[in-house]
Design a protein around this motif. Structure first.
Motif, PDB file in Angstrom:
ATOM      1  N   ARG A  19      32.987  23.856  12.887  1.00 37.07           N
ATOM      2  CA  ARG A  19      34.004  24.331  13.297  1.00 37.07           C
ATOM      3  C   ARG A  19      34.934  25.224  12.586  1.00 37.07           C
ATOM      4  O   ARG A  19      35.316  26.066  13.078  1.00 37.07           O
ATOM      5  CB  ARG A  19      34.815  22.837  13.944  1.00 37.07           C
ATOM      6  CG  ARG A  19      34.540  22.674  15.490  1.00 37.07           C
ATOM      7  CD  ARG A  19      35.568  21.671  16.032  1.00 37.07           C
ATOM      8  NE  ARG A  19      34.612  20.498  15.876  1.00 37.07           N
ATOM      9  CZ  ARG A  19      35.228  19.317  14.920  1.00 37.07           C
ATOM     10  NH1 ARG A  19      36.404  19.303  14.426  1.00 37.07           N
ATOM     11  NH2 ARG A  19      34.722  18.316  14.952  1.00 37.07           N
ATOM     12  N   ARG A  20      35.057  24.735  11.445  1.00 36.75           N
ATOM     13  CA  ARG A  20      35.802  25.587  10.419  1.00 36.75           C
ATOM     14  C   ARG A  20      35.348  27.088  10.259  1.00 36.75           C
ATOM     15  O   ARG A  20      35.827  27.866  10.227  1.00 36.75           O
ATOM     16  CB  ARG A  20      35.859  24.788   9.240  1.00 36.75           C
ATOM     17  CG  ARG A  20      36.876  25.393   8.213  1.00 36.75           C
ATOM     18  CD  ARG A  20      37.073  24.548   6.818  1.00 36.75           C
ATOM     19  NE  ARG A  20      37.320  23.176   7.061  1.00 36.75           N
ATOM     20  CZ  ARG A  20      36.694  22.348   6.464  1.00 36.75           C
ATOM     21  NH1 ARG A  20      35.567  22.484   5.788  1.00 36.75           N
ATOM     22  NH2 ARG A  20      36.977  20.878   6.830  1.00 36.75           N
TER      23      ARG A  20
ATOM     24  N   ARG B 269      29.468  13.878  11.661  1.00 36.90           N
ATOM     25  CA  ARG B 269      31.141  14.273  11.844  1.00 36.90           C
ATOM     26  C   ARG B 269      31.557  15.308  10.651  1.00 36.90           C
ATOM     27  O   ARG B 269      32.151  16.226  11.081  1.00 36.90           O
ATOM     28  CB  ARG B 269      31.964  13.125  11.750  1.00 36.90           C
ATOM     29  CG  ARG B 269      31.940  12.421  13.069  1.00 36.90           C
ATOM     30  CD  ARG B 269      33.028  11.170  13.209  1.00 36.90           C
ATOM     31  NE  ARG B 269      32.136  10.105  12.653  1.00 36.90           N
ATOM     32  CZ  ARG B 269      32.795   9.122  11.918  1.00 36.90           C
ATOM     33  NH1 ARG B 269      34.169   8.759  11.814  1.00 36.90           N
ATOM     34  NH2 ARG B 269      31.982   8.227  11.815  1.00 36.90           N
ATOM     35  N   LYS B 270      31.116  15.229   9.533  1.00 37.32           N
ATOM     36  CA  LYS B 270      31.368  15.919   8.549  1.00 37.32           C
ATOM     37  C   LYS B 270      30.671  17.453   8.639  1.00 37.32           C
ATOM     38  O   LYS B 270      31.357  18.537   8.680  1.00 37.32           O
ATOM     39  CB  LYS B 270      31.008  15.551   7.124  1.00 37.32           C
ATOM     40  CG  LYS B 270      31.371  16.587   5.903  1.00 37.32           C
ATOM     41  CD  LYS B 270      30.458  16.034   4.676  1.00 37.32           C
ATOM     42  CE  LYS B 270      30.581  16.948   3.503  1.00 37.32           C
ATOM     43  NZ  LYS B 270      30.213  18.210   3.708  1.00 37.32           N
TER      44      LYS B 270
ATOM     45  N   GLN C  27      29.812  18.685  11.648  1.00 33.98           N
ATOM     46  CA  GLN C  27      30.466  19.437  13.001  1.00 33.98           C
ATOM     47  C   GLN C  27      31.758  19.814  12.384  1.00 33.98           C
ATOM     48  O   GLN C  27      32.318  20.933  12.807  1.00 33.98           O
ATOM     49  CB  GLN C  27      30.543  18.125  13.923  1.00 33.98           C
ATOM     50  CG  GLN C  27      29.296  17.856  14.477  1.00 33.98           C
ATOM     51  CD  GLN C  27      29.482  16.766  15.586  1.00 33.98           C
ATOM     52  OE1 GLN C  27      30.559  15.764  15.654  1.00 33.98           O
ATOM     53  NE2 GLN C  27      28.486  16.718  16.326  1.00 33.98           N
ATOM     54  N   ARG C  28      32.594  19.257  11.464  1.00 36.80           N
ATOM     55  CA  ARG C  28      33.751  19.781  11.179  1.00 36.80           C
ATOM     56  C   ARG C  28      33.803  21.034  10.527  1.00 36.80           C
ATOM     57  O   ARG C  28      34.376  21.809  10.524  1.00 36.80           O
ATOM     58  CB  ARG C  28      34.597  18.386  10.319  1.00 36.80           C
ATOM     59  CG  ARG C  28      36.008  18.749   9.907  1.00 36.80           C
ATOM     60  CD  ARG C  28      36.690  17.728   9.334  1.00 36.80           C
ATOM     61  NE  ARG C  28      35.911  16.917   8.263  1.00 36.80           N
ATOM     62  CZ  ARG C  28      35.380  15.848   8.300  1.00 36.80           C
ATOM     63  NH1 ARG C  28      35.695  14.988   9.282  1.00 36.80           N
ATOM     64  NH2 ARG C  28      34.785  15.258   7.456  1.00 36.80           N
ATOM     65  N   ASP C  29      32.679  20.941   9.356  1.00 40.84           N
ATOM     66  CA  ASP C  29      32.349  22.303   8.587  1.00 40.84           C
ATOM     67  C   ASP C  29      31.889  23.260   9.743  1.00 40.84           C
ATOM     68  O   ASP C  29      32.403  24.465   9.528  1.00 40.84           O
ATOM     69  CB  ASP C  29      31.636  22.113   7.779  1.00 40.84           C
ATOM     70  CG  ASP C  29      31.843  21.129   6.547  1.00 40.84           C
ATOM     71  OD1 ASP C  29      33.157  20.911   6.414  1.00 40.84           O
ATOM     72  OD2 ASP C  29      30.941  20.714   5.716  1.00 40.84           O
TER      73      ASP C  29
END
Length: 107
Positions: free
Chosen positions: A80-81, A73-74, A76-78
């Motif tokens: 996307r950012r 999850r971390k 994937q969040r990075d």
């Protein structure tokens, strides 16, 4: 490859099933402090042992699975950012010194 794995699983299942069906005789189970259970079919003992082993294995695997999920999850969040940053770059206006545009003339 997927079919080979399923064939191997089926083969192992059939072998274990045949082994269990051949061992249905009654056995005595001895616990601590002289507690004994008599006349339990061996197939039941094997099934209970297998289920307890599988549950114990899953219990040991849960922390690693949660850690991997959190890391995924971390990441994937990075990702996307970073994709948002490069898809919509912010317009950066820097103050330019007047000397850079038109140099001062000597007096």
């Amino acid at each position: 490859m997927r079919y080979l794995v399923w064939v191997l699983r089926l083969l192992v299942f059939v072998l274990v099933l045949l082994f269990a069906l051949k061992n249905t005789g009654p056995v005595d189970i001895h616990f601590y402090s002289d507690y004994t259970v008599t006349g339990i079919p061996l197939i039941v003992v094997m099934l209970v042992t297998f289920v307890l082993g599988a549950l114990f294995g899953l219990l040991l695997a849960v922390p690693a699975l949660m850690r991997r999920r959190r890391e995924t999850r971390k990441l994937q969040r990075d990702l996307r950012r970073l994709q948002d940053r490069y898809a919509h770059p912010a317009v950066q206006t820097q103050a330019v010194a007047p000397e850079t545009v038109a140099p001062l003339s000597p007096l």
